[in-house]
Scaffold this motif. Structure first.
Motif, PDB file in Angstrom:
ATOM      1  N   ASN A 100       0.854  -1.193   0.000  1.00 15.02           N
ATOM      2  CA  ASN A 100       0.000   0.000   0.000  1.00 15.02           C
ATOM      3  C   ASN A 100       0.886   1.237   0.000  1.00 15.02           C
ATOM      4  N   GLU A 101       1.030   1.863  -1.185  1.00 13.08           N
ATOM      5  CA  GLU A 101       2.000   2.969  -1.345  1.00 13.08           C
ATOM      6  C   GLU A 101       1.688   4.131  -0.413  1.00 13.08           C
ATOM      7  N   ALA A 102       0.413   4.408  -0.216  1.00 18.75           N
ATOM      8  CA  ALA A 102       0.038   5.543   0.640  1.00 18.75           C
ATOM      9  C   ALA A 102       0.484   5.291   2.081  1.00 18.75           C
ATOM     10  N   ARG A 103       0.227   4.055   2.557  1.00 15.19           N
ATOM     11  CA  ARG A 103       0.601   3.716   3.947  1.00 15.19           C
ATOM     12  C   ARG A 103       2.124   3.704   4.089  1.00 15.19           C
ATOM     13  N   LEU A 104       2.771   3.234   3.017  1.00 14.96           N
ATOM     14  CA  LEU A 104       4.241   3.166   3.016  1.00 14.96           C
ATOM     15  C   LEU A 104       4.833   4.572   3.088  1.00 14.96           C
ATOM     16  N   ASP A 105       4.309   5.469   2.256  1.00 13.19           N
ATOM     17  CA  ASP A 105       4.828   6.849   2.236  1.00 13.19           C
ATOM     18  C   ASP A 105       4.575   7.556   3.558  1.00 13.19           C
ATOM     19  N   ALA A 106       3.408   7.278   4.162  1.00 13.80           N
ATOM     20  CA  ALA A 106       3.088   7.911   5.452  1.00 13.80           C
ATOM     21  C   ALA A 106       4.062   7.450   6.529  1.00 13.80           C
ATOM     22  N   ALA A 107       4.342   6.153   6.531  1.00 14.02           N
ATOM     23  CA  ALA A 107       5.288   5.613   7.526  1.00 14.02           C
ATOM     24  C   ALA A 107       6.674   6.202   7.312  1.00 14.02           C
ATOM     25  N   ALA A 108       7.088   6.299   6.046  1.00 14.01           N
ATOM     26  CA  ALA A 108       8.412   6.860   5.746  1.00 14.01           C
ATOM     27  C   ALA A 108       8.495   8.320   6.178  1.00 14.01           C
ATOM     28  N   THR A 109       7.447   9.073   5.923  1.00 14.63           N
ATOM     29  CA  THR A 109       7.422  10.489   6.323  1.00 14.63           C
ATOM     30  C   THR A 109       7.560  10.640   7.836  1.00 14.63           C
ATOM     31  N   GLU A 110       6.838   9.813   8.564  1.00 12.18           N
ATOM     32  CA  GLU A 110       6.916   9.860  10.031  1.00 12.18           C
ATOM     33  C   GLU A 110       8.329   9.530  10.510  1.00 12.18           C
ATOM     34  N   MET A 111       8.919   8.506   9.932  1.00 12.57           N
ATOM     35  CA  MET A 111      10.252   8.079  10.400  1.00 12.57           C
ATOM     36  C   MET A 111      11.320   9.094   9.997  1.00 12.57           C
ATOM     37  N   ARG A 112      11.184   9.686   8.798  1.00  9.81           N
ATOM     38  CA  ARG A 112      12.140  10.719   8.388  1.00  9.81           C
ATOM     39  C   ARG A 112      12.028  11.950   9.289  1.00  9.81           C
ATOM     40  N   ALA A 113      10.793  12.259   9.693  1.00  8.59           N
ATOM     41  CA  ALA A 113      10.579  13.411  10.590  1.00  8.59           C
ATOM     42  C   ALA A 113      11.273  13.178  11.932  1.00  8.59           C
ATOM     43  N   ALA A 114      11.435  11.881  12.266  1.00  5.70           N
ATOM     44  CA  ALA A 114      12.117  11.535  13.526  1.00  5.70           C
ATOM     45  C   ALA A 114      13.626  11.473  13.334  1.00  5.70           C
ATOM     46  N   GLY A 115      14.074  11.794  12.113  1.00  9.39           N
ATOM     47  CA  GLY A 115      15.511  11.864  11.865  1.00  9.39           C
ATOM     48  C   GLY A 115      16.130  10.601  11.309  1.00  9.39           C
ATOM     49  N   HIS A 116      15.302   9.637  10.944  1.00  6.20           N
ATOM     50  CA  HIS A 116      15.838   8.372  10.436  1.00  6.20           C
ATOM     51  C   HIS A 116      16.070   8.424   8.924  1.00  6.20           C
ATOM     52  N   ASP A 117      16.996   7.589   8.455  1.00 10.16           N
ATOM     53  CA  ASP A 117      17.336   7.482   7.036  1.00 10.16           C
ATOM     54  C   ASP A 117      16.473   6.360   6.453  1.00 10.16           C
ATOM     55  N   VAL A 118      15.512   6.718   5.601  1.00  9.72           N
ATOM     56  CA  VAL A 118      14.484   5.756   5.177  1.00  9.72           C
ATOM     57  C   VAL A 118      14.325   5.735   3.664  1.00  9.72           C
ATOM     58  N   LEU A 119      14.338   4.524   3.111  1.00  9.52           N
ATOM     59  CA  LEU A 119      13.950   4.320   1.714  1.00  9.52           C
ATOM     60  C   LEU A 119      12.662   3.514   1.718  1.00  9.52           C
TER      61      LEU A 119
END
Ligand code: GCO
Length: 255
Positions: free
Chosen positions: A43-62
């Motif tokens: 689910n691309e939308a759920r995936l992008d939302a999770a990535a956005t949250e983790m990047r906001a926390a300072g993590h390096d996410v693909l």
């Protein structure tokens, strides 16, 4: 020296099924230990939302999206990683599904879908990751087992068979990939508070059974598995392979 054993800085981890549930908890834990994480889902939308949250926390996410039962899609994903110079040092084969129905009522197609998703996918994705890990002489494969890797429960036969297979696939990976510097282990969660188990958590009788059957008298929280994943993903487990570690509140060890 002790804590640096658990440091994942400079490592890249692919966690399948990681936009939510246990997979997201593994991604958070490994990222918290310094890893770059590749979130995976369909689910691309759920995936992008999770990535956005983790990047906001300072993590390096693909992120990467593919159906774990689609071998062509898996191969294409790894070819993309190769082309982009993304080296996966840690693989968490977490993606899975549950399907609850007595075997006498079970369609073969439903059986096959669970086996394909929970077991065959771990082999295919594991093979593709290990081919590359072997070229580098090191790697960590972490498969997701279950209490049902050891014990059967009525109405979840395909899941049980798949998870029993995960335990033995993990040993087979350890047998074949050890000389290439790869360690393969599994995590066996107990009854965890996840979306997959929502119906069980909300069933008063099942909830009471889990709490009575579990020595710790409670369901597990996904984040309580992160430490085991960090251990198996890190140098702290460099001489550990073929093992399944149960994080189950003690359930699998007692009658
Ligand atoms: C079930 C549950 C279990 C747990 C877990 C236990 O229906 O019994 O889904 O399978 O999710 O796998 O380890």
């Amino acid at each position: 020296m002790s804590l640096t054993l658990f440091d994942l800085s400079g490592k890249t981890a692919l966690i399948t099924g990681s936009s939510r549930g246990l997979g997201r908890a593994f991604a958070e834990g490994l990222a918290g230990a310094g890893a770059r994480v590749i979130l995976h889902g369909t689910n691309e939308a759920r995936l992008d939302a999770a990535a956005t949250e983790m990047r906001a926390a300072g993590h390096d996410v693909l992120t990467v999206a593919f159906d774990v039962t689609d071998e062509a899609a898996i191969l294409a994903a790894f070819e993309r990683f190769d082309a982009e110079g993304v080296e996966i040092e840690i693989l968490v084969n977490n993606a899975g599904m549950q399907f609850r129905k007595p075997m006498l009522e079970l369609e073969t197609s439903d059986w096959q879908k669970v086996i394909d998703t929970n077991l065959t996918a771990a082999f295919v994705i594991g093979r593709e990751a290990a081919r590359r890990m072997a070229q580098r002489g090191s790697g960590k494969v972490i498969n997701l087992g279950s209490l049902t890797s050891e014990l059967a429960r009525a109405t979840v036969a395909p899941y049980t068979v798949a998870k029993g297979g995960i335990k033995m696939l993990t040993k087979a990976m350890a047998a074949e990939w050890g000389e290439a510097g790869i360690q393969a282990n599994a995590i066996g969660p107990g009854y965890m508070l996840t979306d997959m188990n929502e119906a069980l958590v909300n069933n008063p009788d099942f909830d009471a059974w889990v709490k009575g059957r579990t020595p710790m008298r409670r369901w597990g929280k996904p984040e309580e598995l992160a430490g085991t994943a960090i251990y198996l993903a890190s140098d702290a487990s460099n001489y550990v392979s073929g093992q399944i570690i149960y994080a189950d509140g003690g359930m699998v060890s007692v009658l």
